[in-house]
Design a protein around this motif. Sequence first.
Motif, PDB file in Angstrom:
ATOM      1  N   GLU A   1      62.657  15.074  60.516  1.00  0.00           N
ATOM      2  CA  GLU A   1      62.125  16.464  60.289  1.00  0.00           C
ATOM      3  C   GLU A   1      62.666  17.160  58.834  1.00  0.00           C
ATOM      4  OE1 GLU A   1      61.414  18.692  63.915  1.00  0.00           O
ATOM      5  OE2 GLU A   1      59.939  17.076  64.534  1.00  0.00           O
ATOM      6  N   TRP A   2      64.030  17.250  58.974  1.00  0.00           N
ATOM      7  CA  TRP A   2      64.532  17.986  57.950  1.00  0.00           C
ATOM      8  C   TRP A   2      64.581  17.283  56.537  1.00  0.00           C
ATOM      9  CZ3 TRP A   2      67.311  22.265  56.986  1.00  0.00           C
ATOM     10  CH2 TRP A   2      68.097  22.502  55.991  1.00  0.00           C
ATOM     11  N   ASP A   3      64.561  16.021  56.442  1.00  0.00           N
ATOM     12  CA  ASP A   3      64.200  15.323  55.232  1.00  0.00           C
ATOM     13  C   ASP A   3      62.631  15.601  54.978  1.00  0.00           C
ATOM     14  OD1 ASP A   3      66.777  14.495  54.993  1.00  0.00           O
ATOM     15  OD2 ASP A   3      66.212  12.500  56.051  1.00  0.00           O
ATOM     16  N   ARG A   4      61.815  15.486  55.732  1.00  0.00           N
ATOM     17  CA  ARG A   4      60.361  15.524  55.412  1.00  0.00           C
ATOM     18  C   ARG A   4      60.191  17.119  54.936  1.00  0.00           C
ATOM     19  NH1 ARG A   4      56.236  16.587  53.672  1.00  0.00           N
ATOM     20  NH2 ARG A   4      54.282  16.335  54.602  1.00  0.00           N
TER      21      ARG A   4
ATOM     22  N   MET B   1      62.351  19.098  53.527  1.00  0.00           N
ATOM     23  CA  MET B   1      63.032  19.136  52.140  1.00  0.00           C
ATOM     24  C   MET B   1      62.232  18.355  51.126  1.00  0.00           C
ATOM     25  SD  MET B   1      65.188  21.296  52.517  1.00  0.00           S
ATOM     26  CE  MET B   1      66.006  21.236  50.993  1.00  0.00           C
ATOM     27  N   ARG B   2      61.374  17.430  51.371  1.00  0.00           N
ATOM     28  CA  ARG B   2      60.551  16.832  50.414  1.00  0.00           C
ATOM     29  C   ARG B   2      59.366  17.519  50.075  1.00  0.00           C
ATOM     30  NH1 ARG B   2      61.398  12.147  53.881  1.00  0.00           N
ATOM     31  NH2 ARG B   2      59.305  12.371  54.433  1.00  0.00           N
ATOM     32  N   PHE B   3      59.036  18.396  51.296  1.00  0.00           N
ATOM     33  CA  PHE B   3      57.629  19.229  51.044  1.00  0.00           C
ATOM     34  C   PHE B   3      58.250  20.424  50.024  1.00  0.00           C
ATOM     35  CE2 PHE B   3      55.885  23.550  52.150  1.00  0.00           C
ATOM     36  CZ  PHE B   3      54.569  23.132  51.701  1.00  0.00           C
ATOM     37  N   MET B   4      59.448  21.059  50.382  1.00  0.00           N
ATOM     38  CA  MET B   4      59.714  22.292  49.633  1.00  0.00           C
ATOM     39  C   MET B   4      60.209  21.859  48.364  1.00  0.00           C
ATOM     40  SD  MET B   4      59.470  24.840  51.271  1.00  0.00           S
ATOM     41  CE  MET B   4      60.221  25.818  50.221  1.00  0.00           C
ATOM     42  N   GLU B   5      60.473  20.594  48.020  1.00  0.00           N
ATOM     43  CA  GLU B   5      60.810  20.259  46.742  1.00  0.00           C
ATOM     44  C   GLU B   5      59.435  20.364  45.749  1.00  0.00           C
ATOM     45  OE1 GLU B   5      62.807  16.501  46.935  1.00  0.00           O
ATOM     46  OE2 GLU B   5      64.829  17.476  47.502  1.00  0.00           O
ATOM     47  N   ARG B   6      58.391  19.745  46.332  1.00  0.00           N
ATOM     48  CA  ARG B   6      57.090  19.611  45.947  1.00  0.00           C
ATOM     49  C   ARG B   6      56.645  21.170  45.719  1.00  0.00           C
ATOM     50  NH1 ARG B   6      56.245  15.411  49.716  1.00  0.00           N
ATOM     51  NH2 ARG B   6      56.377  13.376  48.605  1.00  0.00           N
TER      52      ARG B   6
END
Length: 156
Positions: free
Chosen positions: A134-137, A139-144
């Motif tokens: 969930e953390w990695d998912r 962070m991918r959203f926040m990067e985008r």
Amino acid sequence: MQASFSTRCRTPTQALALGATRSATRAPKARVTASRSALTIEAGSSIQFIKGYEETCVPTVNLTRSRTGSSGTALFKFDKPQIFEAEMGELGDITGMYMVDDEGEIVTTDVSANFINGKPAGIQAKYVMRDAYEWDRFMRFMERYAEDNELGFNKN
């Protein structure tokens, strides 16, 4: 570990103008259309309080992560979000915060409104990440989302 993203709020007109500016300098990430005084987004990343209607106020996001890295929280603070405008009331109730991108949707129902002198002034939403996936998912959203909204990331 704590981190935060910088913030900036836009009116729908400013958001459309920014989208036009971006498309002149690089390929557009999303096609934004106006509908019933609200913005809808069809691709890219967005935060929504009512499904299908992008919130144009970019929040301040504070992140915390456990020492083991197995869990964390994200606290979103929206100052005078578009969702409080009179026209938005016709679209429905706030049932949660939806973080939408190319991978899908991340949802939290831990959303509360702040009031000053009886008038809505802001929204706070909390998203809890219970494991490393969930953390990695997130962070991918926040990067985008940060790239789409020209945000900065500060590690504290």
